[in-house]
Write a protein that holds these residues in place. Sequence first.
Motif, PDB file in Angstrom:
ATOM      1  N   LYS A  28       0.783  -1.193   0.087  1.00  0.00           N
ATOM      2  CA  LYS A  28      -0.118  -0.102   0.087  1.00  0.00           C
ATOM      3  C   LYS A  28       0.792   1.238  -0.132  1.00  0.00           C
ATOM      4  CE  LYS A  28      -4.068  -1.808   2.445  1.00  0.00           C
ATOM      5  NZ  LYS A  28      -4.944  -1.486   3.858  1.00  0.00           N
ATOM      6  N   THR A  29       0.558   2.050  -1.082  1.00  0.00           N
ATOM      7  CA  THR A  29       1.441   3.330  -0.888  1.00  0.00           C
ATOM      8  C   THR A  29       0.784   4.533  -0.313  1.00  0.00           C
ATOM      9  OG1 THR A  29       0.377   3.755  -3.379  1.00  0.00           O
ATOM     10  CG2 THR A  29       2.653   2.597  -3.098  1.00  0.00           C
ATOM     11  N   GLU A  30      -0.480   4.459   0.155  1.00  0.00           N
ATOM     12  CA  GLU A  30      -1.089   5.400   0.681  1.00  0.00           C
ATOM     13  C   GLU A  30      -1.820   5.164   2.105  1.00  0.00           C
ATOM     14  OE1 GLU A  30      -4.207   6.624  -2.149  1.00  0.00           O
ATOM     15  OE2 GLU A  30      -2.903   7.542  -3.604  1.00  0.00           O
ATOM     16  N   LYS A  31      -1.925   5.978   2.990  1.00  0.00           N
ATOM     17  CA  LYS A  31      -2.427   5.556   4.081  1.00  0.00           C
ATOM     18  C   LYS A  31      -3.904   5.535   4.034  1.00  0.00           C
ATOM     19  CE  LYS A  31      -2.001   5.364   8.907  1.00  0.00           C
ATOM     20  NZ  LYS A  31      -1.218   4.379   9.471  1.00  0.00           N
ATOM     21  N   ARG A  32      -4.507   4.488   4.806  1.00  0.00           N
ATOM     22  CA  ARG A  32      -5.880   4.163   4.657  1.00  0.00           C
ATOM     23  C   ARG A  32      -6.601   5.397   5.308  1.00  0.00           C
ATOM     24  NH1 ARG A  32      -9.567  -0.438   5.054  1.00  0.00           N
ATOM     25  NH2 ARG A  32      -7.746  -1.736   5.121  1.00  0.00           N
ATOM     26  N   PRO A  33      -7.675   6.130   4.798  1.00  0.00           N
ATOM     27  CA  PRO A  33      -8.438   7.193   5.365  1.00  0.00           C
ATOM     28  C   PRO A  33      -9.261   6.748   6.317  1.00  0.00           C
ATOM     29  CG  PRO A  33      -9.389   6.530   3.226  1.00  0.00           C
ATOM     30  CD  PRO A  33      -8.172   5.725   3.388  1.00  0.00           C
ATOM     31  N   ALA A  34      -9.543   7.705   7.243  1.00  0.00           N
ATOM     32  CA  ALA A  34     -10.489   7.421   8.141  1.00  0.00           C
ATOM     33  C   ALA A  34     -11.996   7.539   7.712  1.00  0.00           C
ATOM     34  CB  ALA A  34     -10.471   8.437   9.280  1.00  0.00           C
ATOM     35  N   ASN A  35     -13.075   6.968   8.279  1.00  0.00           N
ATOM     36  CA  ASN A  35     -14.335   6.985   7.740  1.00  0.00           C
ATOM     37  C   ASN A  35     -15.026   7.724   8.813  1.00  0.00           C
ATOM     38  OD1 ASN A  35     -17.016   6.816   7.141  1.00  0.00           O
ATOM     39  ND2 ASN A  35     -16.952   4.410   7.284  1.00  0.00           N
ATOM     40  N   ASP A  36     -15.077   9.071   8.540  1.00  0.00           N
ATOM     41  CA  ASP A  36     -15.677   9.946   9.419  1.00  0.00           C
ATOM     42  C   ASP A  36     -17.362   9.990   9.353  1.00  0.00           C
ATOM     43  OD1 ASP A  36     -12.905  10.963  10.454  1.00  0.00           O
ATOM     44  OD2 ASP A  36     -12.908  12.428   8.667  1.00  0.00           O
ATOM     45  N   SER A  37     -17.782   9.583   8.447  1.00  0.00           N
ATOM     46  CA  SER A  37     -19.349   9.699   8.184  1.00  0.00           C
ATOM     47  C   SER A  37     -19.993   8.582   9.021  1.00  0.00           C
ATOM     48  CB  SER A  37     -19.519   9.770   6.806  1.00  0.00           C
ATOM     49  OG  SER A  37     -19.081   8.483   6.213  1.00  0.00           O
ATOM     50  N   PHE A  38     -19.400   7.647   9.690  1.00  0.00           N
ATOM     51  CA  PHE A  38     -19.843   6.452  10.224  1.00  0.00           C
ATOM     52  C   PHE A  38     -20.764   6.611  11.405  1.00  0.00           C
ATOM     53  CE2 PHE A  38     -19.565   2.805  13.229  1.00  0.00           C
ATOM     54  CZ  PHE A  38     -20.223   1.913  12.529  1.00  0.00           C
ATOM     55  N   VAL A  39     -21.998   6.005  11.488  1.00  0.00           N
ATOM     56  CA  VAL A  39     -23.102   6.115  12.622  1.00  0.00           C
ATOM     57  C   VAL A  39     -22.779   4.813  13.131  1.00  0.00           C
ATOM     58  CG1 VAL A  39     -25.345   6.558  13.134  1.00  0.00           C
ATOM     59  CG2 VAL A  39     -24.294   7.898  11.269  1.00  0.00           C
ATOM     60  N   GLU A  40     -22.629   4.801  14.595  1.00  0.00           N
ATOM     61  CA  GLU A  40     -22.302   3.543  15.280  1.00  0.00           C
ATOM     62  C   GLU A  40     -23.739   2.875  15.381  1.00  0.00           C
ATOM     63  OE1 GLU A  40     -21.029   2.222  19.697  1.00  0.00           O
ATOM     64  OE2 GLU A  40     -20.718   4.235  19.191  1.00  0.00           O
ATOM     65  N   LEU A  41     -23.726   1.450  15.177  1.00  0.00           N
ATOM     66  CA  LEU A  41     -24.788   0.793  15.255  1.00  0.00           C
ATOM     67  C   LEU A  41     -24.957   0.069  16.533  1.00  0.00           C
ATOM     68  CD1 LEU A  41     -24.054  -0.852  11.754  1.00  0.00           C
ATOM     69  CD2 LEU A  41     -25.655   0.901  12.031  1.00  0.00           C
ATOM     70  N   PRO A  42     -26.240  -0.423  16.748  1.00  0.00           N
ATOM     71  CA  PRO A  42     -26.564  -1.130  18.157  1.00  0.00           C
ATOM     72  C   PRO A  42     -25.834  -2.595  18.195  1.00  0.00           C
ATOM     73  CG  PRO A  42     -28.605  -1.215  16.711  1.00  0.00           C
ATOM     74  CD  PRO A  42     -27.488  -0.334  16.017  1.00  0.00           C
TER      75      PRO A  42
END
Length: 428
Positions: free
Chosen positions: A385-399
Amino acid sequence: ATSRGFCWYTDEKAGSDIQVAPVGADLTKAEIIEGVRYPSMSKYVHKAVADNLKPDTKYQYRVGDNEAGVWSKTGYSTTSSKTDDEANFIVFADVQASSEENFQQAAKVLKSAVNVMPNYEFAVGLGDFVNDCTNEEWDSYFRNFEFMNMNTTLVPVAGNHEGNLQWFKFNNMFNIGAVEDSATITGCYYSFDWDDAHFAVLNSNDMYPMSASQINWLKNDMNESEAQWKIVLMHRALYSAGKNINKPDTVIMRNLLLPVIDELGIDVVFAGHDHMYMRTEPVKGEKVQETKTITEVWNGESTTFALNPDGTTHILPSTAGTKRYSVNEDAIPPILENSALARDTKDGGVFATVSLDSEHFVYKAYMVDDETGETSLIDSYGIKKTEKRPANDSFVELPTDRNEETAKQHINTFVAEILKMVISYFKL
């Protein structure tokens, strides 16, 4: 800080004490940590946890009864560096022995693994450590695998032979930080970080095909991690050309989990259960993804890497034991079509090694010949991998709690999948 869970069992009632200290320190003067004890399978299970361990440190430990002055041999465990330094680990599956001879044969395979990768930091066992889950079999397993279990961190996965109709036995044999409020009757699911990799360990015995609580937890767990590598460990395989892949429960689990694996961008899935060897190409949406390769020298060895693959590699590293299956030529499509290698390993047991850093993932599989003991490389694969994995800022926590809502979600999914199978059958 890092924690380690310890588990042992005795024939007689005894103390549940443990001492842990860095290698080089006086172990006998270390703090006495008191664990817990409870009866199980006519023996006594003991569990203790050592907290606040330092990263990148080799620890020594002993367990026993401080009041009686009785202690075990000294064991060892190394903690993660918590950085992007190189990590090394061993993977094996399905010892599933029922005789001392077969446990000894599987132990020879893992001793070869230690010889091949003496700098390994932990070992992953992909389930089915025993066959019938009796005290005698567990005694044989722990006796023959003491050389590994007393000298490393073991990452155990719940197999069907210690999960199905073997209530709580997996949880009793290992001390795991199971997810809060999760059921542990058939096994455990949990996760951990090691250097720049995040591992989710699934329980594929959990409410066939898999509970909505566990799937929601997996989504939360992976989306919350910013690790470069995301790896799933499970027992029943989503990609296998073994005898079990066409069974209804496995088909339903594939339909349910593969879209989740794609959604989460999992890099690698390791699984067992089917006692044959298989590795897929990078797949997504059950299709092989076109991937560029690059060859370069890494750790002094010329290695070909899949470059930034958009897909998941599924690996089933056969079995370390003596019970082996042939390739199922009738495996449901597109199993064989998406395979990079599918073969039986009837002549020997198999183990795999993995080395990774923030850019490289190098996997190798070896077979140990039953007759000669010769260890030979049967497969290798690399990812860069030549690029850092991006963070998933739009994630909504599930029950994730096991309540009426998640139970209803699970039942609805299960019924829908059963109906799909019935309709598909009549269309044939």
